[in-house]
Design an enzyme around this catalytic site. Structure first.
Site, PDB file in Angstrom:
ATOM      1  N   TYR A 158      76.167  68.084 -32.346  1.00 22.09           N
ATOM      2  CA  TYR A 158      76.140  69.419 -32.935  1.00 22.09           C
ATOM      3  C   TYR A 158      76.216  69.339 -34.458  1.00 22.09           C
ATOM      4  O   TYR A 158      75.447  69.997 -35.170  1.00 22.09           O
ATOM      5  CB  TYR A 158      77.293  70.259 -32.382  1.00 22.09           C
ATOM      6  CG  TYR A 158      77.240  71.709 -32.796  1.00 22.09           C
ATOM      7  CD1 TYR A 158      76.262  72.557 -32.288  1.00 22.09           C
ATOM      8  CD2 TYR A 158      78.160  72.235 -33.697  1.00 22.09           C
ATOM      9  CE1 TYR A 158      76.200  73.892 -32.665  1.00 22.09           C
ATOM     10  CE2 TYR A 158      78.114  73.568 -34.082  1.00 22.09           C
ATOM     11  CZ  TYR A 158      77.129  74.393 -33.562  1.00 22.09           C
ATOM     12  OH  TYR A 158      77.067  75.713 -33.941  1.00 22.09           O
ATOM     13  N   LYS A 162      73.270  70.571 -37.029  1.00 22.78           N
ATOM     14  CA  LYS A 162      73.512  71.611 -38.027  1.00 22.78           C
ATOM     15  C   LYS A 162      73.409  71.051 -39.444  1.00 22.78           C
ATOM     16  O   LYS A 162      73.040  71.770 -40.384  1.00 22.78           O
ATOM     17  CB  LYS A 162      74.870  72.271 -37.789  1.00 22.78           C
ATOM     18  CG  LYS A 162      74.908  73.140 -36.534  1.00 22.78           C
ATOM     19  CD  LYS A 162      73.876  74.269 -36.595  1.00 22.78           C
ATOM     20  CE  LYS A 162      74.018  75.246 -35.439  1.00 22.78           C
ATOM     21  NZ  LYS A 162      73.059  76.373 -35.529  1.00 22.78           N
TER      22      LYS A 162
END
Length: 254
Positions: A158, A162
């Protein structure tokens, strides 16, 4: 906010009634924009669009696989057919897969990084091409995360995805500035959405533990993230380009 009246916005990942996407679409509509809500959940996004239409806004819900180039072309075509142009894109759709690195399968890593980064790339490319061709400028707002700025256990994929969104935002901002196209990101902290657990209440031990790590002593609300999105999309942010607007209750200030 200045400059949103009559503008046309696409917001991806907008099917969840308590999500950032729907909150952003609602805020943009409240500010006078016409909104196209998209999501892979066709039934959900149709319901959200109907809710906005019922409030007197102009809204269109479209089924959309944001990882697919053809689907992006279809969404753009439908947007122009309904509203005539595109002024704003909010790249919100994303997934989160949590796992320690030593336990993560390569397929899960690829799915997480490819979906979050590739969806944002395709959205930026589609919108930038259209806005550049129209000559009218525009605004792209990518939803990144504080995970692009600070690391968290079990969040390798993640954070990486991002982080990619964060840097993509800056590159596209530089490339598109001469065309009057602004590209910025909003970096939310912990926010009460389905990704975190939208049904969690303030008495939940897990939520209390998370809130205790935030100077504001609470989680964010989708409407608060939506306010930042609307600002960056508006003429009030006319000198903001390539920036990351952190909305996290002070968490990354520590």
């Amino acid at each position: 906010m200045r400059g949103l009246q009559g503008k046309v916005a696409i917001v991806t990942g907008a099917a969840s009634p308590r999500g950032i996407g729907f909150a952003a679409a609602t805020r943009l509509a409240d500010e006078g924009a016409h909104v196209v809500l998209t999501d892979i959940n066709s039934e959900g996004v149709a319901q959200r669009a109907a809710e906005l239409t019922g409030l007197g806004h102009r809204a269109l819900g479209l089924a959309h696989d944001a990882t697919d180039e053809t689907s992006w072309n279809d969404v753009l075509r439908a947007t122009k057919a309904e509203f005539g142009r595109l002024d704003i894109l909010v790249n919100n759709a994303a997934i989160c897969v949590l796992s320690h690195v030593v336990d993560m399968e390569l397929a899960d890593w690829r799915r997480q990084v490819d979906i979050n980064a590739a969806m944002t790339f395709l959205g930026c490319r589609t919108a930038a091409r259209e806005m550049q061709a129209s000559g009218g400028g525009g605004a792209i707002v990518n939803i990144a995360s504080i995970a692009a700025l600070v690391a968290g256990e079990s969040a390798a994929a993640y954070c990486a995805s991002k982080g990619a969104v964060q840097m993509l935002t800056k590159v596209v901002a530089i490339e598109m500035a001469k065309f009057g196209i602004r590209v910025n990101s909003v970096n939310p902290g912990y926010t009460v959405t389905e990704m975190l657990g939208a049904d969690a209440n303030e008495g939940d031990a897990r939520i209390q533990a998370v809130a205790a790590s935030i100077p504001a002593a609470r989680l964010g609300r989708p409407s608060e993230i939506a306010a930042a999105v609307a600002f960056l999309a508006s003429d009030d942010a006319s000198f903001c380009n390539g920036t990351a607007l952190v909305v996290d209750g002070g968490m990354t200030a520590q």
